[in-house]
Scaffold this active site. Structure first.
Site, PDB file in Angstrom:
ATOM      1  N   ASN A 191       0.852  -1.198   0.000  1.00 49.50           N
ATOM      2  CA  ASN A 191       0.000   0.000   0.000  1.00 49.50           C
ATOM      3  C   ASN A 191       0.883   1.243   0.000  1.00 49.50           C
ATOM      4  OD1 ASN A 191       0.612   0.712   2.858  1.00 49.50           O
ATOM      5  ND2 ASN A 191      -0.397  -1.248   3.220  1.00 49.50           N
ATOM      6  N   ASP A 203      -3.991  -6.592   5.067  1.00 47.22           N
ATOM      7  CA  ASP A 203      -4.922  -7.540   5.687  1.00 47.22           C
ATOM      8  C   ASP A 203      -4.814  -8.931   5.068  1.00 47.22           C
ATOM      9  OD1 ASP A 203      -5.987  -5.809   7.554  1.00 47.22           O
ATOM     10  OD2 ASP A 203      -7.398  -4.958   6.121  1.00 47.22           O
ATOM     11  N   PHE A 255      -4.338   2.974  14.842  1.00 46.68           N
ATOM     12  CA  PHE A 255      -4.713   3.957  13.822  1.00 46.68           C
ATOM     13  C   PHE A 255      -5.878   3.401  13.014  1.00 46.68           C
ATOM     14  CE2 PHE A 255      -2.022   7.693  12.999  1.00 46.68           C
ATOM     15  CZ  PHE A 255      -1.280   7.642  14.157  1.00 46.68           C
ATOM     16  N   LYS A 275     -13.459  -0.164  15.812  1.00 50.59           N
ATOM     17  CA  LYS A 275     -12.149  -0.841  15.782  1.00 50.59           C
ATOM     18  C   LYS A 275     -11.487  -0.798  17.150  1.00 50.59           C
ATOM     19  CE  LYS A 275     -10.891  -0.235  11.011  1.00 50.59           C
ATOM     20  NZ  LYS A 275     -10.194   0.546  10.011  1.00 50.59           N
TER      21      LYS A 275
HETATM   22  N1  CTP Z   1      -3.630  -3.700  12.110  1.00 52.67           N
HETATM   23  C1  CTP Z   1      -2.851  -4.761  12.533  1.00 52.67           C
HETATM   24  N2  CTP Z   1      -2.822  -5.911  11.824  1.00 52.67           N
HETATM   25  C2  CTP Z   1      -3.547  -6.055  10.698  1.00 52.67           C
HETATM   26  C3  CTP Z   1      -4.356  -4.981  10.242  1.00 52.67           C
HETATM   27  C4  CTP Z   1      -4.372  -3.804  10.976  1.00 52.67           C
HETATM   28  O1  CTP Z   1      -2.183  -4.624  13.568  1.00 52.67           O
HETATM   29  N3  CTP Z   1      -3.501  -7.183  10.017  1.00 52.67           N
HETATM   30  C5  CTP Z   1      -3.681  -2.469  12.916  1.00 52.67           C
HETATM   31  C6  CTP Z   1      -3.120  -1.235  12.242  1.00 52.67           C
HETATM   32  O2  CTP Z   1      -1.731  -1.073  12.514  1.00 52.67           O
HETATM   33  C7  CTP Z   1      -3.955  -0.128  12.854  1.00 52.67           C
HETATM   34  C8  CTP Z   1      -5.274  -0.803  13.165  1.00 52.67           C
HETATM   35  O3  CTP Z   1      -5.030  -2.190  13.141  1.00 52.67           O
HETATM   36  O4  CTP Z   1      -3.412   0.327  14.060  1.00 52.67           O
HETATM   37  C9  CTP Z   1      -6.383  -0.509  12.215  1.00 52.67           C
HETATM   38  O5  CTP Z   1      -5.960  -0.766  10.891  1.00 52.67           O
HETATM   39  P1  CTP Z   1      -6.985  -0.731   9.671  1.00 52.67           P
HETATM   40  O6  CTP Z   1      -6.337  -1.265   8.443  1.00 52.67           O
HETATM   41  O7  CTP Z   1      -7.629   0.633   9.596  1.00 52.67           O
HETATM   42  O8  CTP Z   1      -8.114  -1.702  10.232  1.00 52.67           O
HETATM   43  P2  CTP Z   1      -8.641  -3.106   9.860  1.00 52.67           P
HETATM   44  O9  CTP Z   1      -9.032  -3.748  11.150  1.00 52.67           O
HETATM   45  O10 CTP Z   1      -7.715  -3.858   8.971  1.00 52.67           O
HETATM   46  O11 CTP Z   1      -9.995  -2.721   9.141  1.00 52.67           O
HETATM   47  P3  CTP Z   1     -10.364  -2.422   7.619  1.00 52.67           P
HETATM   48  O12 CTP Z   1      -9.138  -2.606   6.808  1.00 52.67           O
HETATM   49  O13 CTP Z   1     -11.436  -3.414   7.336  1.00 52.67           O
HETATM   50  O14 CTP Z   1     -10.861  -1.016   7.651  1.00 52.67           O
END
Ligand code: CTP
Length: 403
Positions: free
Chosen positions: A208, A277, A321, A335
């Site tokens: 990303n 993810d 975040f 979240k």
């Molecule tokens: N995060 C993490 N591990 C992952 C995905 C996210 O530790 N596999 C953490 C990020 O570092 C951030 C928080 O989760 O602090 C939220 O990340 P975000 O990508 O916004 O949330 P997701 O839970 O992945 O939700 P979505 O992508 O569905 O919005």
């Protein structure tokens, strides 16, 4: 960052003296009030007029002794300075300070100050490695004088080795660090930053746009405020900050493993990284060749690192975040609760100047009670500083670090 701070810059006679002009500019740009004292030899390399023009203040040299005014002036400089910076510092001035010799305006003023003294040596590599010079540096370090070590490279005398004045950014960073109150001393802060890369063949990956700037800003600010910082970072083009433990990782699984190794010792965990993810379910051994028609990659889920930490965190302060393009506050709060965070920094990607790549960010900080604080657009360093204020409050409430 240096507004209201009085810096006395002592310049001694080495070829790197010309760099002190840029250093003065850098201090002034940070709104510091800079007064320059030059040794007699320094004036052979760069003129007092240059430094006077750049600092906007009178420059003190030994010739002032003729007027008699300097005696009062230098005592007042010694008393009012927040920090003394000697850049470049020759073997001669280091030797004089280490031996308690005060025989000119600069050495006398350094002797008379109670402010922190930051010494930035620059000299021929044989001089720098000379055991007498090293013994003087050691002695001064033991006495609480601070140093920014010279770097290696080509020297003006034609030789190669350690002796070049440290990069001015490093000197500036050290000055800011010394002058920042150490209200996070004792805290072990674990920070993740940057993107992760999820490969599907030896030359390609899914990732990303995360630049790492926000996470690195947290690392710099927490270090300045006295915390012991571990920064676990995915691949970025940002230089690793000095004074922090830096762990480079690439994929989400590597990041997870590195984070889990450091959770125990940490009191604060700040997950800024934009973790992918999903990852490709398989990795080809060799480069995938182009073929006619569509190409499909099957993805499987990566571990949710912050959710795992949320389950085992105890009373550690956990900050996450949220990157959202719609329903910012609702999604962010959900979240925070789902992953058992203490604070979530919600980043609205639709706002100009906010999010990946920028040096600025406009965020809202939400806590578990649902309280939302809106920050205006500001530098990522200032965002980090403001969020760390909230972290500090939580640490105090929980009595962290434990004795
Ligand atoms: N995060 C993490 N591990 C992952 C995905 C996210 O530790 N596999 C953490 C990020 O570092 C951030 C928080 O989760 O602090 C939220 O990340 P975000 O990508 O916004 O949330 P997701 O839970 O992945 O939700 P979505 O992508 O569905 O919005």
């Amino acid at each position: 960052m240096l507004e209201g701070k009085k810096i006395v810059l002592g310049i001694t006679g080495g070829i790197a003296a010309y760099k002190s002009a840029e250093l003065t500019r850098a201090f002034v740009k940070q709104r510091a009030d800079v007064s320059v004292i030059m040794s007699r030899n320094a004036t052979e390399f760069i003129t007092p007029l240059t430094l006077q023009t750049l600092s906007g203040n009178p420059v003190y040299t030994d010739t002032f002794s003729l007027t008699g005014d300097w005696e009062m002036e230098h005592i007042s400089l010694a008393e009012t300075a927040h920090i003394f910076v000697l850049a470049p510092a020759t073997a001669n001035i280091i030797g004089k300070i280490a031996s308690g010799i005060a025989d000119d305006l600069l050495s006398t003023t350094v002797m008379a100050t109670k402010a922190p003294v930051l010494i930035c040596p620059a000299m021929n590599t044989n001089m720098y490695t000379n055991s007498l010079v090293q013994a003087n540096i050691q002695k001064l370090s033991n006495l609480g004088y601070c140093f920014v070590d010279p770097t290696c490279g080509e020297l003006a005398c034609g030789t190669e080795g350690q002796g070049r004045l440290a990069p001015l950014d490093n000197i500036l960073e050290e000055v800011i660090t010394i002058l920042t109150p150490k209200d996070l001393r004792g805290q072990n802060v674990l920070i993740t930053a940057g993107p992760t890369r999820e490969p599907f063949d030896p030359v390609r990956f899914i990732s990303n746009y995360s630049s790492g700037k926000m996470g690195y800003a947290f690392a710099i600010m927490a270090k300045r405020r006295g915390a012991a910082v571990t920064l676990i970072s995915g691949p970025t083009s940002v230089t690793a900050p000095s004074g922090v433990t830096f762990v480079a990782v690439s994929s989400a699984v590597e990041m997870r493993d590195a984070v889990m190794k450091h959770v125990d010792e940490s009191t604060v965990i700040i997950k800024v990284a934009a973790v992918a993810d999903y990852r490709p379910a398989s990795m080809a051994d060799s480069k995938i060749k182009k073929e006619k028609g569509e190409f499909t990659i099957t993805l499987e889920q990566n571990p949710d690192i912050i959710a795992e930490i949320g389950k085992i965190k105890g009373d550690r302060v956990l900050v996450g975040f949220a990157m959202e393009t719609e329903d910012l506050l609702k999604n962010a709060y959900n979240k925070l609760m789902a992953k058992n965070m203490d604070l979530i920094v919600a980043n609205d990607l639709s706002r100009p100047g906010s999010g990946f790549q920028y040096d600025t960010n406009s965020v809202r900080v939400i806590d578990r009670s649902g309280d939302v604080r809106k920050f205006p657009l500001m530098s990522k360093i200032n965002v980090a500083d403001r969020v760390l204020d909230r972290v500090k409050k939580l640490c105090d409430e929980r009595g962290l670090p434990r004795p």
